[in-house]
Structures are given as C-alpha cells and as structure tokens.
Design a protein around this motif. Structure first.
Motif, PDB file in Angstrom:
ATOM      1  N   VAL A 170       0.467  -0.749  -0.074  1.00 48.89           N
ATOM      2  CA  VAL A 170       0.338   0.178   0.099  1.00 48.89           C
ATOM      3  C   VAL A 170       0.746   0.880   0.163  1.00 48.89           C
ATOM      4  O   VAL A 170       1.890   1.705   0.835  1.00 48.89           O
ATOM      5  N   THR A 171       0.784   2.146  -1.000  1.00 43.84           N
ATOM      6  CA  THR A 171       1.837   3.261  -1.208  1.00 43.84           C
ATOM      7  C   THR A 171       0.840   4.581  -0.521  1.00 43.84           C
ATOM      8  O   THR A 171       0.027   4.487  -0.590  1.00 43.84           O
ATOM      9  N   LEU A 172       1.506   5.680  -0.716  1.00 36.01           N
ATOM     10  CA  LEU A 172       1.572   6.928  -0.094  1.00 36.01           C
ATOM     11  C   LEU A 172       0.296   7.490  -1.597  1.00 36.01           C
ATOM     12  O   LEU A 172      -0.171   7.679  -0.749  1.00 36.01           O
TER      13      LEU A 172
ATOM     14  N   ASP B   5      -1.360   5.611  -3.065  1.00 36.32           N
ATOM     15  CA  ASP B   5      -3.019   4.863  -2.755  1.00 36.32           C
ATOM     16  C   ASP B   5      -3.306   5.931  -1.982  1.00 36.32           C
ATOM     17  O   ASP B   5      -5.145   6.951  -1.517  1.00 36.32           O
ATOM     18  N   ILE B   6      -2.546   6.425  -1.195  1.00 31.14           N
ATOM     19  CA  ILE B   6      -3.162   6.914   0.657  1.00 31.14           C
ATOM     20  C   ILE B   6      -4.126   8.400   0.027  1.00 31.14           C
ATOM     21  O   ILE B   6      -4.769   8.581  -0.546  1.00 31.14           O
ATOM     22  N   MET B   7      -3.138   9.045  -1.042  1.00 31.53           N
ATOM     23  CA  MET B   7      -2.893  10.058  -2.228  1.00 31.53           C
ATOM     24  C   MET B   7      -4.609  10.319  -3.286  1.00 31.53           C
ATOM     25  O   MET B   7      -5.425  11.475  -3.182  1.00 31.53           O
ATOM     26  N   ALA B   8      -4.477   9.402  -3.411  1.00 33.66           N
ATOM     27  CA  ALA B   8      -5.468   8.825  -4.415  1.00 33.66           C
ATOM     28  C   ALA B   8      -6.765   8.554  -3.698  1.00 33.66           C
ATOM     29  O   ALA B   8      -8.351   9.456  -3.815  1.00 33.66           O
ATOM     30  N   TRP B   9      -6.894   7.993  -2.376  1.00 32.48           N
ATOM     31  CA  TRP B   9      -8.379   8.152  -1.655  1.00 32.48           C
ATOM     32  C   TRP B   9      -8.185   9.796  -1.463  1.00 32.48           C
ATOM     33  O   TRP B   9      -9.149  10.165  -1.363  1.00 32.48           O
ATOM     34  N   ALA B  10      -7.155  10.674  -0.401  1.00 35.32           N
ATOM     35  CA  ALA B  10      -8.202  11.677   0.284  1.00 35.32           C
ATOM     36  C   ALA B  10      -8.253  12.973  -1.530  1.00 35.32           C
ATOM     37  O   ALA B  10      -9.408  13.782  -1.039  1.00 35.32           O
TER      38      ALA B  10
END
Lengths: 194, 409
Positions: free
Chosen positions: B244-246, B248-253
């Motif tokens: 799980v990459t940063l 991926d989290i940015m894509a959610w954000a």
C-alpha cells in the motif's frame, strides 16, 4: 524545583511552542521534565515532544479531547485541509521511515498547486479562510514572499503520525491498492488473451 | 487440466511411411486464391467475404448485398468474387449472380475459423467445446455431438471439484489461477449449453442440459466464494508486503470529502491550545491616531502594511514584537476604515496581509463575529468614532464594549 517547573508550565501555556534550545534544562533534568509533565496533566494538558523536532509544545490532554473542543478551533474544512497538507508535507518522511528534515518547513507547497490538486469546491479565498486557523495554531506557515505554505511545528508535534499512517494504510489506502492491483491483473489477462 | 499433445515421439514408434495426399489437391486452388494477394487488405477482404457467406442464413446474396455488408462498393469487390468463384470457393447462380460457399469452401473456412482462435497451450476442454461448435456448424451427427457434450460436461464437473478444493487454499496464486480458469469454464459452459440446446433432438439431451444448468449454478456459487477468498488473501498479502503506497492514500484523499478527511484525522490529533491575545484596546486607538497624524493620507492608503504573521518559527520573535506588529496593522485597518467605503469582511480576509489583523480585530469586537455565516460589513460613523455593522451581532457589540471605549476616548 517546583517553582521552576511552574514557571516552565506558565511559559509553555503562554507561548504554546518553545524551541528546545530555550528549555535545555528539561532536556537534561528528567526529574524536572517529569514534574512539568505531571503539572500539565493535572490541569488537563499534555506536554508534546517528538525526537528530531526542535520544539516543546503543549496541547489538551487526549482524555479531555472531544469533537467540540477540536472543532471550536478547527472546522471540518480546515481539518480536511490539514490532513491533506500532512499527507503532502509530513507523511512521506514517516512512510519512508526517515528522520524529519533539519528545517521542518523545508518543502513548501504552493497555494496554486494546492488549489489544483485539492478535491473540488476550493477557491482561493476559501483556501485562505481554511489556512487562517492552521497558521494561527502553527500547523502551517506562510512562506515569506511566496504564495506557498510549509509545515509548521504543530504539524510535526501534534499528530500521532504512526497511528494515523497505519489507519490510513489499512482503511483508505488498501482498497485503492487492491483496486490498482486487480486492474493490473485484468490488464495483464486481457493482454495475454489478445 | 489435461494437456494437449500433438504429433508423435520418435522414442514411442517408427515414423510412418509417405503420407497419402489424396484429396489434398482439391485445396490447392482454394488456398492459392486465399493467399495470392498483394497485401493484407486484399487478404482481409477475401476472408470477410468468406466469413460473411459462412454465416449467411437467407437466400444467397448478390454482389450489391455482399458489398453493403463488407462496407465497400460493388465495383470494388466484383473482381474478388469472380476470383473466389473461379478458384472453387464460391458457387453462383449465373442467371442472377447470387453467391454461396462451395462444399469444400464451407468446410475450409469453418476450420480456419477454428484455427484462428487465440489458443493457449493446454486446455483440451476448450478445444473439445470448439470442435463441438465447429461440428455443429458443419451439421455432423447428433449422437457424436451428444457424446462430445458429455465430455465437456464431465471435464467441467472435474473443474468444479478443483474450485471447491481451492476454497480452502491459503495461496493467493492458486486461488487466483483457479478463479481465472473458472471464468473461462463459465464461458465455456454457457457456450456448450447454448449449442446443445440449439441442436438437442435426442431424448437423453434433456438430462445433459439439466446437469449443465446445475453445474453452471454450482460454479457461479463457487466462483463468488473464490472471488471473496481471493480478495481476502490478496488484502492480507498486500498489507504484509507493504504494497500500500502513499500514492494509494493520496488517491483516496483526492476523492474524499472534507468530512471524510477530518474524520480520519480526528482520532490522531492533539487539540492545540487556543491562542489568546491580551492587549489593551486603547493601544489600537493610540496607534491609529499616531499613524494618522504622521502619514499623509495617500501614502497611508498605498503603503504596504507592516507584516503581521511571523512566518519563520525557527526564529520566533518575542511576543511583544508580535503585539507591536499587530497594533500597527490594526491601526492601519482602523485608518483604512476612515477613508474607504464599507468592505465585506470576507474580502478583507482575502488579503493575506490583513488576515491576522482582521481576525484579531474581529476577536476584539466579539467572538460571535467569527461565527457569522454571511459577509459582515464594518463602517465608522460620520465622526469616525463608532464602529457600525449590518448584522444584529455587530450592532450589539458596537453598542457595547467597543463603543464605550471609543466614546470614552
């Protein structure tokens, strides 16, 4: 000892952030530090510190934290923006398990880039309004002479980075990673079929 | 799954004698007409005509009809039709010039279609089903078709058993592979069923079809369970491998609402202490009067205000310096209010340099001002002594503490 501890507590509450080199005595004297911490906790506050961050800070103790107390200072808009800024400015260091940079505010983010990347509904004036309380509370700083912001000391001190990153990985990033992986698999299978 | 094996092994048997070529002569003209082309476009045109006629159900089409379906002009394909006819691919009724495939032509194009499938190494069940399909197209015997269908059915039942076993596997690769095969099997089962129902005339066909229906239903159920297990195992592995990459989290954000972002941050943030600014209100008036007395009006109005925010926390100035800067900024604001028309507060705030001054000036008036949801207008009265506002909250304030101070001064 007690008098000095009381003085440090007063100074912390007045200034909210104090550079570590101004309080070298509590760096060296663990008994004094414990007393400062205890006195603050007795009035519902907690001493904030983090290795590599050159500041001492003070905040409401977690046991007294509530949505109301937080939202009195930061509305939902500003909190959302704060998380976004944390992801951009601070999270990469914790994700890569790097130590914080020597100058905490060394990677500025232009407001233009922020407006371009933030999810819909942001205007320049809206951004300024949401940034205003974040600046006052030292979560972000204005870069002098530029329309840009950088990480303030509270962005490093007042967030449980590891726990936040773990939660975001598991609850938010994982579904995206899964989606990404399944898409790659589907593309691979389609390419093989073709 | 069974592996396809073609050819012979020299260790198993002696090579056979010279092969018998009888019957192959009939294909010479057919194959030559198909490949004697100038380029791929000609080749494709000939194939399109042959495939069109292979699927043609009604009375044989004429050149105009063929041209319309191929998407070209009759003149452009007349020569090709003539060539295909002379080489034995087509027969036509010379009176009306309607075209259909010859017997050899129909068999050859049907098998060419069969060969053109995207074959992968390995699955004899798929080949069987396609042979069944090809045989059905060529109108072969129903009893042979029923036997072939039974083969397909038993192969798929074996695959369903493998799916069942994979449900307890802990390996994401195994589950993934079986799931992938199950998707192919489902397509195959539907295809075989469709063909069987279309061509089923024998009494035992009903039982076979019922078994296939039951199998499809069972496989769908298993595929659903396999998919759930696959995602669960994949999730486990992705987390364990740190995949799980940063990003991926940015894509959610980037797709999340403010409320979702705030909710995620909330459990992990320490609530900071509110900044309290304590200074005598009269200082604002003193500073304002001082500036108004010293600076020409035009200069006052165009001069950039003193910086308010201390931007570099690494060199944090003394609190008194900050207050002094604040007084100057607020004095400039007061003076500005003397000489300009009313301005909405949100427009003031929009100017970054005034932001801190405006916010704290508002804070000095009344905390309610900061909660106002509509633009708040501040004006001074004709004597420049009283701050007035449009909202009830402002009016209440200006009738209160600040007015008292102003009048007192």
């Amino acid at each position: 000892m007690s008098e000095r501890a009381a003085g440090i507590c007063a100074e912390l509450i007045r200034r909210r952030l104090i550079p570590r080199d101004e309080l070298s005595e509590i760096e060296q004297d663990l008994t004094l530090r414990d007393e400062v911490s205890r006195r603050l906790s007795e009035v519902g506050l907690s001493l904030l510190e983090r290795p590599g961050i050159p500041f001492w800070g003070v905040a409401i103790a977690d046991v007294f934290r509530s949505t109301e107390t937080l939202n009195a200072e930061l509305d939902v808009r500003s909190l959302g923006l704060l998380l976004y800024l944390w992801l951009q400015l601070v999270a990469p260091y914790f994700y890569r398990e790097q130590t914080p940079p020597e100058h905490l505010n060394e990677t500025p983010l232009s407001e233009e880039a922020l407006l371009r990347e933030l999810p819909g509904g942001w205007t320049k004036s809206g951004l300024q309004r949401a940034l205003s309380p974040l600046r006052r509370l030292h979560f972000v700083e204005t870069v002098r002479g530029e329309d840009a912001v950088s990480a303030g000391p509270m962005l490093w001190l007042a967030i449980n980075h590891e726990a936040l990153l773990q939660d975001l990985r598991k609850d938010k990033g994982l579904p995206k990673a899964l989606e990404r992986y399944l898409k790659q698999e589907q593309d691979r299978v389609s390419a093989e079929d073709a | 799954m069974g592996q396809l094996k073609f050819g012979f092994s020299s260790s198993d048997q002696e090579p056979p004698g010279l092969p018998d070529l009888s019957g192959f002569d009939a294909f010479y003209n057919l194959l030559r007409a198909l490949v004697s082309v100038q380029d791929m476009a000609n080749y494709h045109e000939r194939l399109r005509i042959l495939l069109l006629l292979a699927r043609w159900q009604d009375d044989p089409p004429d050149v105009n009809t063929v041209a319309r379906f191929i998407g070209t002009e009759p003149e452009a394909i007349a020569g090709t039709l003539g060539l295909l006819r002379s080489s034995g691919w087509l027969v036509d009724d010379r009176d009306v010039r309607r075209y259909s495939l010859s017997a050899h032509g129909r068999i050859l194009i049907t098998f060419l279609q069969f060969l053109a499938q995207p074959w992968a190494e390995g699955d004899e069940t798929t080949v069987s089903a396609e042979l069944y399909n090809t045989a059905e197209k060529l109108g072969l015997r129903q009893d042979l078709l029923a036997a072939q269908f039974a083969n397909v059915l038993s192969s798929l039942e074996e695959h369903a058993r493998q799916m069942d076993t994979a449900l307890t596997s802990e390996s994401v690769d195994i589950v993934s592979k079986v799931l992938q095969y199950s998707r192919q099997d489902m397509r195959l089962a539907h295809r075989a069923l469709e063909l069987r129902e279309k061509g089923a005339t024998l009494p035992e066909a009903y039982g076979q079809v019922q078994r296939m229906h039951g199998l499809i239903s069972h496989m769908m159920n298993l595929a659903g369970q396999l998919e759930t297990r696959y995602k669960r195992l994949l999730t486990r592995d992705l987390l364990a491998q740190g995949a799980v990459t940063l990003g991926d989290i940015m894509a959610w954000a980037r797709a999340a609402s403010d409320a979702e972002l705030a909710e995620s941050l909330h459990p992990h943030i320490h609530v900071p202490l509110k900044q309290v600014w304590a200074f005598p209100e009269t200082a604002i008036l003193d500073a304002g009067a001082d500036l108004a007395g010293r600076l020409p009006r035009a200069a006052t109005r165009t001069r950039p205000p003193a910086p308010v925010a201390h931007d570099n926390f690494q060199s944090m100035p003394d609190i008194d310096d900050i207050k002094q800067q604040l007084f100057r900024a607020q004095a400039l604001l007061l003076e500005h209010l003397h000489f300009t028309d009313p301005l909405p507060l949100d427009r003031w705030v929009d100017q970054a340099v005034w932001e801190t001054a405006v916010v704290h000036f508002a804070a000095a008036l009344d905390p309610e001002l900061r909660r106002a949801s509509e633009p708040v207008y501040l004006t001074l009265d004709a004597e420049g002594k009283q701050v007035k506002g449009a909202s009830a909250a402002i009016a209440a304030v200006t009738q209160g503490e600040l007015s008292r101070i102003l009048h007192h001064e």
